[in-house]
Design a protein around this motif. Sequence first.
Motif, mmCIF file in Angstrom:
data_model
loop_
_atom_site.group_PDB
_atom_site.id
_atom_site.type_symbol
_atom_site.label_atom_id
_atom_site.label_comp_id
_atom_site.label_asym_id
_atom_site.label_seq_id
_atom_site.Cartn_x
_atom_site.Cartn_y
_atom_site.Cartn_z
ATOM 1 N N PHE A 26 0.857 -1.096 0.060
ATOM 2 C CA PHE A 26 0.042 0.014 0.031
ATOM 3 C C PHE A 26 0.737 1.190 -0.090
ATOM 4 C CE2 PHE A 26 -2.893 -3.238 0.741
ATOM 5 C CZ PHE A 26 -4.183 -2.741 0.680
ATOM 6 N N ARG A 27 1.842 1.299 0.725
ATOM 7 C CA ARG A 27 2.954 2.405 0.793
ATOM 8 C C ARG A 27 3.466 2.740 -0.458
ATOM 9 N NH1 ARG A 27 4.664 0.111 5.716
ATOM 10 N NH2 ARG A 27 6.826 -0.517 4.599
ATOM 11 N N GLU A 28 3.928 1.464 -1.146
ATOM 12 C CA GLU A 28 4.393 1.680 -2.516
ATOM 13 C C GLU A 28 3.574 2.125 -3.597
ATOM 14 O OE1 GLU A 28 6.102 -2.350 -3.190
ATOM 15 O OE2 GLU A 28 7.878 -1.771 -1.887
ATOM 16 N N ALA A 29 2.234 2.021 -3.373
ATOM 17 C CA ALA A 29 1.313 2.616 -4.383
ATOM 18 C C ALA A 29 0.917 3.857 -4.256
ATOM 19 C CB ALA A 29 -0.104 1.711 -4.323
ATOM 20 N N MET A 30 1.384 4.764 -3.234
ATOM 21 C CA MET A 30 1.214 5.944 -2.907
ATOM 22 C C MET A 30 1.877 7.066 -3.780
ATOM 23 S SD MET A 30 0.913 5.911 1.116
ATOM 24 C CE MET A 30 0.299 7.523 0.999
ATOM 25 N N ASP A 31 1.924 6.713 -5.211
ATOM 26 C CA ASP A 31 2.765 7.731 -6.044
ATOM 27 C C ASP A 31 1.670 8.634 -6.248
ATOM 28 O OD1 ASP A 31 4.834 8.823 -7.798
ATOM 29 O OD2 ASP A 31 3.873 7.607 -9.206
ATOM 30 N N ASN A 32 2.010 10.277 -6.278
ATOM 31 C CA ASN A 32 1.070 10.991 -6.796
ATOM 32 C C ASN A 32 -0.261 10.959 -5.725
ATOM 33 O OD1 ASN A 32 0.804 13.459 -8.253
ATOM 34 N ND2 ASN A 32 -0.475 12.271 -10.001
ATOM 35 N N LEU A 33 -0.104 10.659 -4.772
ATOM 36 C CA LEU A 33 -1.234 10.639 -3.724
ATOM 37 C C LEU A 33 -0.954 11.496 -2.484
ATOM 38 C CD1 LEU A 33 -4.107 9.410 -2.874
ATOM 39 C CD2 LEU A 33 -2.591 7.573 -1.903
ATOM 40 N N ALA A 34 -1.907 12.555 -2.346
ATOM 41 C CA ALA A 34 -1.721 13.320 -1.184
ATOM 42 C C ALA A 34 -2.395 13.169 -0.022
ATOM 43 C CB ALA A 34 -1.781 14.833 -1.677
ATOM 44 N N VAL A 35 -1.903 13.111 1.338
ATOM 45 C CA VAL A 35 -2.643 12.864 2.363
ATOM 46 C C VAL A 35 -2.949 14.138 3.311
ATOM 47 C CG1 VAL A 35 -2.916 11.266 4.707
ATOM 48 C CG2 VAL A 35 -2.008 10.383 2.652
ATOM 49 N N ILE A 36 -4.133 14.564 3.608
ATOM 50 C CA ILE A 36 -4.145 15.661 4.175
ATOM 51 C C ILE A 36 -5.136 15.581 5.375
ATOM 52 C CG2 ILE A 36 -3.541 17.333 2.263
ATOM 53 C CD1 ILE A 36 -6.722 17.631 2.022
ATOM 54 N N VAL A 37 -4.837 16.359 6.375
ATOM 55 C CA VAL A 37 -5.792 16.184 7.614
ATOM 56 C C VAL A 37 -6.676 17.538 7.662
ATOM 57 C CG1 VAL A 37 -5.811 16.365 9.991
ATOM 58 C CG2 VAL A 37 -4.046 15.260 8.702
ATOM 59 N N GLU A 38 -8.262 17.262 7.800
ATOM 60 C CA GLU A 38 -9.023 18.175 8.060
ATOM 61 C C GLU A 38 -9.619 18.034 9.164
ATOM 62 O OE1 GLU A 38 -11.594 18.452 4.482
ATOM 63 O OE2 GLU A 38 -9.809 19.160 3.200
ATOM 64 N N ASP A 39 -10.468 19.111 9.820
ATOM 65 C CA ASP A 39 -11.197 19.040 10.916
ATOM 66 C C ASP A 39 -12.490 18.022 10.707
ATOM 67 O OD1 ASP A 39 -11.429 19.750 13.607
ATOM 68 O OD2 ASP A 39 -12.776 21.237 13.266
ATOM 69 N N TRP A 40 -13.343 18.310 10.330
ATOM 70 C CA TRP A 40 -14.466 17.728 10.268
ATOM 71 C C TRP A 40 -15.104 17.597 8.790
ATOM 72 C CZ3 TRP A 40 -17.001 15.405 14.563
ATOM 73 C CH2 TRP A 40 -16.626 16.259 15.770
ATOM 74 N N PRO A 41 -15.575 16.270 8.404
ATOM 75 C CA PRO A 41 -16.231 16.214 7.210
ATOM 76 C C PRO A 41 -17.451 17.105 7.327
ATOM 77 C CG PRO A 41 -16.776 14.278 8.453
ATOM 78 C CD PRO A 41 -15.958 15.131 9.300
ATOM 79 N N ASP A 42 -17.990 17.437 5.897
ATOM 80 C CA ASP A 42 -19.119 18.113 5.734
ATOM 81 C C ASP A 42 -20.342 17.330 6.033
ATOM 82 O OD1 ASP A 42 -18.085 19.512 2.541
ATOM 83 O OD2 ASP A 42 -17.722 20.547 4.781
ATOM 84 N N ARG A 43 -21.266 17.841 6.654
ATOM 85 C CA ARG A 43 -22.398 17.335 6.871
ATOM 86 C C ARG A 43 -23.403 16.613 5.723
ATOM 87 N NH1 ARG A 43 -24.751 17.772 12.028
ATOM 88 N NH2 ARG A 43 -26.831 17.557 11.537
ATOM 89 N N GLU A 44 -23.041 17.290 4.645
ATOM 90 C CA GLU A 44 -23.856 16.559 3.497
ATOM 91 C C GLU A 44 -23.088 15.571 2.764
ATOM 92 O OE1 GLU A 44 -22.616 20.038 3.679
ATOM 93 O OE2 GLU A 44 -24.401 21.012 4.057
ATOM 94 N N LEU A 45 -21.591 15.492 3.101
ATOM 95 C CA LEU A 45 -20.888 14.362 2.601
ATOM 96 C C LEU A 45 -21.495 12.927 3.626
ATOM 97 C CD1 LEU A 45 -18.677 12.727 1.473
ATOM 98 C CD2 LEU A 45 -17.126 13.710 3.193
ATOM 99 N N MET A 46 -21.550 13.489 4.955
ATOM 100 C CA MET A 46 -21.800 12.126 5.791
ATOM 101 C C MET A 46 -23.167 11.696 5.635
ATOM 102 S SD MET A 46 -20.310 13.483 9.479
ATOM 103 C CE MET A 46 -21.285 14.991 9.409
ATOM 104 N N ASP A 47 -24.270 12.886 5.129
ATOM 105 C CA ASP A 47 -25.355 12.541 4.766
ATOM 106 C C ASP A 47 -25.410 11.524 3.514
ATOM 107 O OD1 ASP A 47 -28.476 12.257 5.142
ATOM 108 O OD2 ASP A 47 -28.457 14.063 3.781
ATOM 109 N N GLU A 48 -24.656 11.931 2.553
ATOM 110 C CA GLU A 48 -24.530 11.235 1.272
ATOM 111 C C GLU A 48 -24.088 10.115 1.274
ATOM 112 O OE1 GLU A 48 -21.744 11.592 -2.642
ATOM 113 O OE2 GLU A 48 -22.466 13.244 -2.049
ATOM 114 N N MET A 49 -23.121 9.926 1.840
ATOM 115 C CA MET A 49 -22.392 8.439 2.412
ATOM 116 C C MET A 49 -23.243 7.513 3.032
ATOM 117 S SD MET A 49 -18.454 9.164 2.496
ATOM 118 C CE MET A 49 -18.030 7.516 2.235
ATOM 119 N N TYR A 50 -23.889 8.141 4.300
ATOM 120 C CA TYR A 50 -24.524 7.116 5.058
ATOM 121 C C TYR A 50 -26.044 7.407 5.424
ATOM 122 C CZ TYR A 50 -19.648 5.975 6.751
ATOM 123 O OH TYR A 50 -18.440 5.794 6.528
ATOM 124 N N GLY A 51 -26.411 8.403 4.608
ATOM 125 C CA GLY A 51 -27.926 8.542 4.911
ATOM 126 C C GLY A 51 -28.173 9.087 6.310
#
Length: 122
Positions: free
Chosen positions: A21-46
């Motif tokens: 998995f580490r080796e596959a991470m070419d051109n992949l950024a990992v960023i930390v954000e605070d909270w997900p948007d409520r709309e995203l949570m609703d879209e993914m989980y209802g």
Amino acid sequence: MNRKRFEALVEAALTRIPESFREAMDNLAVIVEDWPDRELMDEMYGDPETYVYGLFTGTPLPDRRVEDSGDLPAVIRIYQSALEYDFPDRADLEEELEITLVHEIAHYMGFDEEELEALGYA
């Protein structure tokens, strides 16, 4: 926990994930954000109250074409406050960070939810 300490936990979790998995991470950024948007949570989980811990956005590796080589990197967002809220114990948080990272990197690699579940990362 402040952002710098949390990012150190993310970096440490990245060292524990499977090497393939580490080796596959070419051109992949990992960023930390605070909270997900409520709309995203609703879209993914209802349910806008069910937290998303991580999210992959971008073109998965199997779907990439030569023409995509100049695109911005794919991104994995890690949601610090959602993880800290659901995993107040440090050891549990570290374990979930590793699971979340593998899960999202696997999406980048083209794995679907069924394949992730079979691997124990759903």
